[in-house]
Design a protein around this motif. Structure first.
Motif, mmCIF file in Angstrom:
data_model
loop_
_atom_site.group_PDB
_atom_site.id
_atom_site.type_symbol
_atom_site.label_atom_id
_atom_site.label_comp_id
_atom_site.label_asym_id
_atom_site.label_seq_id
_atom_site.Cartn_x
_atom_site.Cartn_y
_atom_site.Cartn_z
ATOM 1 N N LYS A 6 0.825 -1.137 -0.043
ATOM 2 C CA LYS A 6 0.033 -0.289 -0.225
ATOM 3 C C LYS A 6 0.627 1.368 -0.034
ATOM 4 O O LYS A 6 2.302 1.114 -0.083
ATOM 5 C CB LYS A 6 -0.832 -0.038 1.307
ATOM 6 N N ALA A 7 0.197 2.472 0.453
ATOM 7 C CA ALA A 7 1.005 3.664 0.180
ATOM 8 C C ALA A 7 2.256 3.363 1.181
ATOM 9 O O ALA A 7 2.216 2.891 2.156
ATOM 10 C CB ALA A 7 0.075 4.676 0.789
ATOM 11 N N ALA A 8 3.238 4.320 1.096
ATOM 12 C CA ALA A 8 4.345 4.476 1.551
ATOM 13 C C ALA A 8 4.007 4.523 3.110
ATOM 14 O O ALA A 8 3.401 5.340 3.629
ATOM 15 C CB ALA A 8 5.228 5.568 1.258
ATOM 16 N N PRO A 9 4.832 3.336 3.848
ATOM 17 C CA PRO A 9 4.612 3.372 5.409
ATOM 18 C C PRO A 9 5.793 4.551 6.028
ATOM 19 O O PRO A 9 6.502 5.282 5.288
ATOM 20 C CB PRO A 9 5.159 1.938 5.652
ATOM 21 N N GLY A 10 5.815 4.640 7.266
ATOM 22 C CA GLY A 10 6.475 5.555 7.926
ATOM 23 C C GLY A 10 7.941 5.079 8.006
ATOM 24 O O GLY A 10 8.616 6.293 8.296
ATOM 25 N N CYS A 11 8.239 4.027 7.938
ATOM 26 C CA CYS A 11 9.718 3.581 7.974
ATOM 27 C C CYS A 11 9.752 2.384 7.071
ATOM 28 O O CYS A 11 9.291 1.384 6.967
ATOM 29 C CB CYS A 11 9.589 3.083 9.506
ATOM 30 N N THR A 12 11.161 2.562 6.589
ATOM 31 C CA THR A 12 11.547 1.601 5.458
ATOM 32 C C THR A 12 12.954 0.926 6.140
ATOM 33 O O THR A 12 13.693 1.419 6.654
ATOM 34 C CB THR A 12 12.230 2.382 4.239
ATOM 35 N N VAL A 13 12.849 -0.416 6.302
ATOM 36 C CA VAL A 13 13.827 -1.219 6.799
ATOM 37 C C VAL A 13 14.411 -2.228 5.743
ATOM 38 O O VAL A 13 13.600 -3.004 4.821
ATOM 39 C CB VAL A 13 13.327 -2.215 7.627
ATOM 40 N N VAL A 14 15.741 -2.149 5.270
ATOM 41 C CA VAL A 14 16.333 -2.976 4.422
ATOM 42 C C VAL A 14 16.918 -4.303 5.107
ATOM 43 O O VAL A 14 17.433 -4.151 6.064
ATOM 44 C CB VAL A 14 17.303 -2.254 3.483
ATOM 45 N N VAL A 15 16.652 -5.438 4.429
ATOM 46 C CA VAL A 15 17.151 -6.711 5.057
ATOM 47 C C VAL A 15 18.421 -7.055 4.397
ATOM 48 O O VAL A 15 18.288 -7.252 2.811
ATOM 49 C CB VAL A 15 15.919 -7.627 4.796
ATOM 50 N N LEU A 16 19.472 -7.116 5.028
ATOM 51 C CA LEU A 16 20.736 -7.437 4.332
ATOM 52 C C LEU A 16 21.298 -8.687 5.036
ATOM 53 O O LEU A 16 21.048 -8.758 6.341
ATOM 54 C CB LEU A 16 21.676 -6.020 4.528
ATOM 55 N N GLY A 17 22.086 -9.339 4.285
ATOM 56 C CA GLY A 17 22.934 -10.561 4.819
ATOM 57 C C GLY A 17 23.524 -11.232 3.719
ATOM 58 O O GLY A 17 23.311 -11.064 2.607
#
Length: 744
Positions: A6-17
């Motif tokens: 949906k519409a852009a949420p308030g926080c973006t979390v990138v998953v790295l590994g």
């Protein structure tokens, strides 16, 4: 179906590994069905994003490509670094970085973490597979590790969804909290150099430490290009000067970083890694690897697995495809019973239903192949098979991991091309995509069977052990393989040229695959094919239908040669409708009516735009031994190669219901003459010419659509069509001319 984000949420979390750290399993477990799969704008790398809710607030998770370090060596790793820096295609810097590490391989995984912490961005570390580490006799003290790193560290078991609540809380609490990294992994002399370079950075540079470190150890200029706007020309010159000083020493620059970081990890590992029991899993892995990576026994197992994969696609996917084909036929019968014969009926049945059917018919193969590859990769075996095959495939510029996509292409090039997603090197993947259609897929088999059975003599050798027909079939498969090897060798030295790279592949521990992760990958592969390639396939199928259908005859004033056939249809169709199904005269009436209808269909096709195209290209295909009818069949087969058989049935007045086993079609082809003469149209050289053409050509719009989908460009499917058509023409020309002279 995965719900769109949906519409852009308030926080973006990138998953790295790191690869094989369970990053995708964790991502799938956290997001569930609230995820979206697509491509990053302008690149072929897949973007996976999803939503998680924490305290009634939506957080967007973005699953980055797996990477071993922030010194990128592949397009996927470069993309991951760009997103971490907030560079396009990212809209901005992530709010939180979620680093997933493998508890059973802490030292290698912490190398990446130590680099990420230098970004000075909110970071959370998820220690995954703590259960696997425990079985290995290893226990991770996450509190001690958290003190060492200065960021939240949460133990999780992604497969079982354990620790997710604590992980979500750590993500929410980490916003706007930069790492408090209390240690410096570099020794004093290297640390002094880095700090001196930091002092040359502008005061407003938020990435001083990360920028100078990455540029100092950068070997190809990528990081300098990404960070030059942040640091300015003075720092760039200082870094280059310092790098030259270091390169004049005994240890290469990139090895200085590796030595320093791994030494730091080793010094502190006893603080958070506790050996609590004997190592079990590694010994089991070693015993299995003694067999599975053995140059003889391991190769035998790899070939057996490959053959089983190939057979499963036929054994399981074929019946499912037959069911889809039956459903399409049933739906077409319903439409025929509701919509009267005419343009609308033909559009719905021959255009739309056949078009959608030509998409869905591939779906079982795609789903099954993604299932098998996901199981092989998650179990840890795919890496072993790739290691074994690398010594052979490296000779043509490919690595061992290309084995399964190429092998899968013998069943169908479409799932084979989509399976190239397991190839991490972008250029190797592109070459594999471009040669995969040269593997003789099952769609070519009807053409081979029809022509070999009709025109190749049934001669045998060695007491009946070898037959000429079997050898001809084998030769058709070998043509594609040999040409693919040559094309791959040429491409790696011309159009897709790149410096030689060593094949580095981690041998992960054997483990039971995550069924949720496997199912998600199956769904993603199938849905991306239907969504992206399917629309193109349906559109082209309808266009080819229109070319074969129009212009229509004026049935109220038919041409003289069809006057009798139209009269038969007008007389017998009403009569047939009044007869009972078991009436004695029904078979003879149906036979006479079918002959008249087939004659009309054949005339329609000859006068259609498709037939006119065949006549237009006749001067071009005549050196191959073809006339306009064979040329028309080749053009009509563009939606799918196997259509050439039914098209020949229509052209030669037998209708579209014939197949490669039809005696009537074989007899008609053997009796066909060049128009206006008694010269046979089909001979052994012509049959060989046609088979070689279909062995090498790109007569499959579905394959081209998938190439477009996987490369995110129209250039490469166009390139594939052109180079394969040229190869097919040259091969067919050579075969016809040589065998014509040999036989005459």
């Amino acid at each position: 179906m995965a719900n769109p984000v949906k519409a852009a949420p308030g926080c973006t979390v990138v998953v790295l590994g790191n690869p094989n750290a369970g990053k995708s399993t964790l991502f799938n477990g956290l997001t569930g069905v609230r995820q979206h799969v697509g491509n990053y704008p302008g690149v072929t790398v897949e973007k996976r994003s999803g939503l998680i809710s924490i305290d009634d607030e939506d957080f967007e998770l973005v699953d980055l490509p797996g990477t071993y370090s922030l010194a990128p060596t592949s397009p996927e790793e470069m993309l991951a670094v760009k997103i971490l820096l907030g560079k396009p295609p990212a809209a901005g810097k992530p709010d939180v970085i979620l680093c997933v590490i493998d508890a059973s391989n802490m030292q290698r995984n912490l190398f990446l973490v130590s680099q990420v912490l230098e970004l000075n961005q909110p970071t959370v570390v998820a220690v995954n597979m703590v259960d696997v580490a425990k079985r290995n006799g290893v226990e991770i003290d996450c509190e001690k590790l958290q003190q060492l790193l200065g960021v939240p560290v949460v133990p999780v078991q992604a497969k079982r969804r354990e620790g997710f609540d604590a992980l979500k809380r750590a993500i929410a609490d980490s916003r706007n909290k930069n790492p408090d990294f209390p240690h410096d992994p570099f020794e004093a002399s290297l640390k002094d150099r880095i700090e001196q370079l930091e002092s040359t950075c502008p005061d407003d540079c938020a990435l001083k430490r990360f920028a100078v470190t990455r540029m100092l150890f950068d070997t190809d200029g990528f990081m300098a290009d990404q960070l030059k706007s942040e640091v300015g020309p003075t720092t760039l010159e200082s870094v280059e000067s310092e790098k030259q000083k270091m390169e004049s020493g005994k240890e290469p620059v990139f090895e200085s970083e590796s030595s320093a970081r791994y030494s730091w990890i080793t010094r502190h590992s006893d603080e958070f890694i506790k050996q609590t029991g004997p190592v079990r899993a590694s010994s089991i892995t070693d015993r299995l690897d003694a067999w599975l990576t053995h140059p003889i026994w391991g190769l035998g197992v790899a070939l057996l697995v490959s053959v089983m994969l190939f057979q499963l696609v036929f054994w399981i996917a074929d019946p499912a495809s037959d069911m889809i084909d039956w459903f399409n036929g049933t739906l077409a019968s319903i439409v025929n019973g509701v919509v009267p014969a005419g343009t609308l009926n033909s559009l719905l049945v021959d255009g739309l239903i056949n078009g959608v059917g030509s998409v869905l018919i591939f779906l079982p193969q795609i789903l099954l192949l993604f299932l098998i590859l996901a199981l092989l990769e998650d179990s840890g075996y795919l890496a072993r098979a790739a290691f074994l095959m690398d010594r052979y495939l490296s000779k043509i510029g490919l690595s061992g991991v290309t084995l399964f996509p190429l092998l899968s292409s013998f069943a169908c090039a479409i799932p084979g091309i989509m399976a190239t997603r397991v190839i991490k090197n972008d250029r190797e993947r592109l070459v594999t995509i471009l040669i995969a259609p040269l593997m003789s897929c099952s769609a070519r088999l009807p053409v081979y069977v029809l022509l070999i059975a009709t025109f190749v003599p049934a001669q045998s050798y060695l007491g009946g052990l070898l037959g000429l027909r079997g050898l001809t079939m084998f030769a058709m498969y070998m043509v594609g393989i040999v040409v693919a090897v040559i094309v791959a060798w040429i491409l790696r030295r011309t159009f897709v040229k790149s410096p030689p790279t060593s094949f580095v592949l981690e041998m992960p521990s054997y483990k039971v695959p995550s069924l949720r992760n496997v199912g998600q990958r199956m769904f993603d592969g199938g849905w991306s094919f239907i969504r992206d390639a399917g629309t193109i396939i349906v559109a082209v199928t309808i266009l080819v239908w229109a070319a074969a259908y129009f212009p229509r005859l004026n049935e109220s004033n038919p041409p003289a040669e069809l006057t009798n056939d139209f009269a038969v249809v007008q007389r017998l169709e009403p009569q047939l409708e009044t007869l009972a199904d078991d009436a004695a005269e029904r078979p003879s009436i149906e036979s006479e009516l079918a002959v008249a209808q087939n004659n009309i269909s054949a005339f329609h096709l000859r006068q259609s735009y498709l037939g006119r195209s065949g006549k237009l290209i006749e001067p071009v295909v005549k050196p191959l031994g073809w006339d306009w009818r064979i040329g028309s069949a080749a053009i009509a087969s563009f939606p799918a190669r196997e259509v050439v058989v039914s098209t020949m049935g229509v052209i030669f007045g037998l209708g579209s219901e014939v197949d490669e086993e039809s005696d009537s079609l074989r007899e008609q082809l053997a009796a066909a003459k060049w128009e206006g003469s008694d010269r046979p149209l089909f001979t052994l050289p012509v049959a060989l010419s046609l088979m070689v053409f279909f062995a090498l050509c790109a007569q499959c719009v579905s394959t081209l659509a998938v190439i477009k989908r996987e490369t995110n460009s129209w250039f490469w499917p166009t390139f594939s069509f052109v180079y394969m058509t040229v190869l097919a023409y040259i091969g067919a020309f050579a075969v016809y001319q040589i065998f014509s002279r040999m036989i005459s």
